[in-house]
Design an enzyme around this catalytic site. Structure first.
Site, mmCIF file in Angstrom:
data_model
loop_
_atom_site.group_PDB
_atom_site.id
_atom_site.type_symbol
_atom_site.label_atom_id
_atom_site.label_comp_id
_atom_site.label_asym_id
_atom_site.label_seq_id
_atom_site.Cartn_x
_atom_site.Cartn_y
_atom_site.Cartn_z
ATOM 1 C CE LYS A 179 18.429 -4.957 60.413
ATOM 2 N NZ LYS A 179 19.554 -5.865 60.126
ATOM 3 C CD GLU A 224 27.990 -6.039 57.692
ATOM 4 O OE1 GLU A 224 27.050 -6.724 57.260
ATOM 5 O OE2 GLU A 224 27.858 -5.231 58.629
#
Length: 420
Positions: A179, A224
């Site tokens: 990723k 976040e």
């Protein structure tokens, strides 16, 4: 000391007093002055500050270690009279750090802090040891609206960025990495200087469940939480896997269900959760890592989210824990080193403090550090301009067109906050 080592400024001796007050505006940001305001607000609680009682600017591979050391030195020399006794009262610093070691960061101790937590409101004054500042008379300041904002491509156009995503997918498919998170920017240009308090207020009103922040010209409303440390409990909210909302509640519920089942998004989320759990494990006696994520609903997008929690096993401060976590797979990729190198090779821009830690910490080492997302950086050379940022996690199942659309959705908070 070798000539290559950075010179760290000596921490000053400070006197700090926190006391409860009444008559504060329901919106803490109402008290911010025209320039130099600091903010950390969520659901109406948090802190705002102004002035500079102490400041440390850091960069390089030792930046977090230098910041932690400087803070410990400053705390050790401070005289604190805290009549409030809640997390965030007493001596507090605000800070933000760049994505890479080469991007500068800072810790700032303001001269005045106005805080609110659970119905308790207080003011903290911070001054040199040779003086004791009186509590200021708090006034409400009205920001200047921002008008006539145009947006232009930043480092790359949307088409060029999509090509970069396609390149990254090929590398992932070939087995180079699992990723990578790729970011892009836009340039916002207003006819008049941008009063940062205007978009800050709008972000706080539109995204109350996010952490709205302002540190040294970096403003935003991030969803976040990188790490919170409070009285021995460590928590982190991991977000990875995103889908744009349509505004139709029934349709959005169906989209949320599809997000929760998406193998591509679940894979991306698993990488992010694993990286956070692995980084926190050495600092925790015990941990709770959810097996499956939940869907976090925000006004513009929905995310797969997991709340990782643990009991502290050592004295690592909130900033020390943030340093251990950064960069997580949510903003960099997996494996970290390979993803970071690929970002440097193909992303084509300097992130600065975008996707780096931003937050606050008190004298006990408790505090909150989030990831600087849904944010913009004011141009220090032109007050009419601001860079705004968004990124997307790329895995083998990604589609360049869909990833571009995801970044456009993530740019909505800052675009709307700057608009008329």
């Amino acid at each position: 000391m070798s000539l290559s080592e950075p010179v760290r400024s000596q921490a000053p001796h400070l006197v700090i007093r926190s006391q409860r007050i009444d008559g504060v505006s329901a919106q803490l940001m109402d008290h911010l002055p025209t320039e130099g305001g600091l903010a950390w607000v969520r659901r109406g609680d948090g802190h705002v500050g102004w002035g500079v009682a102490a400041r440390l600017d850091v960069a390089g591979s030792n930046r977090f270690r230098d910041a932690v050391s400087w803070w410990q030195e400053l705390v050790g020399a401070a005289v604190v009279r805290d009549e409030v006794g809640v997390p965030g009262s007493g001596l507090v610093c605000f800070g933000s750090f760049g994505f890479t070691d080469d991007d500068p960061g800072e810790l700032v101790v303001p001269e005045v802090i106005v805080g609110r937590r659970g119905g308790t409101t207080w003011v903290t004054t911070i001054s040199p040891a040779s003086s004791l500042a009186a509590p200021p008379e708090l006034v409400i300041h009205q920001p200047d609206p921002v008008h006539d904002v145009a947006f232009a491509d930043g480092a790359r156009s949307g088409t060029d960025w999509s090509s970069i995503v396609a390149d990254a997918i090929e590398r992932i498919t070939s087995g180079e990495l699992d990723k990578v998170v790729l970011a892009r920017d836009l340039i916002a240009i207003a006819e008049q200087p941008i009063d940062l308090r205007w978009p800050l207020r709008r972000l706080a009103a539109a995204y109350p469940n996010c952490w709205t922040f302002s540190v040294d010209g970096l403003i935003g409303a991030t969803p976040e939480l990188l790490v919170r440390r409070e009285k021995g409990l460590i928590t982190s909210r991991v977000l990875a896997g995103t889908i744009r909302r349509t505004g139709d509640d029934a349709h959005d519920l169906a989209l949320a269900a599809s997000l929760a089942r998406s193998s591509k998004d679940l894979e991306e989320h698993e990488f992010a959760v694993r990286s956070v759990a692995d980084a926190l494990k050495p600092h925790c006696k015990s941990m709770n890592v959810p097996e499956t994520p939940f869907v976090l609903h925000l006004p513009n997008v929905m995310h797969l989210a997991s709340d990782v929690a643990g009991v502290a096993a050592n004295g690592a401060s909130a900033l020390g824990l943030a340093a251990a976590l950064h960069p997580s797979a949510a903003v960099c990729g997996t494996p970290t080193d390979v993803a970071r190198d690929l970002i440097g090779e193909i992303e084509g821009m300097k992130r600065g403090r975008f996707s780096g830690p931003v937050g606050w910490m008190d004298a006990a080492g408790d505090g909150e550090w989030c990831i600087a997302l849904r944010c913009g950086q004011a141009d220090p050379d032109d007050p009419r301009r601001m860079r705004i940022f968004a990124g997307a996690g790329i895995v083998a199942g990604s589609d360049p067109v869909a990833e571009l659309a995801e970044t456009n959705a993530k740019l909505v908070p800052m675009r709307d906050a700057l608009g008329d």
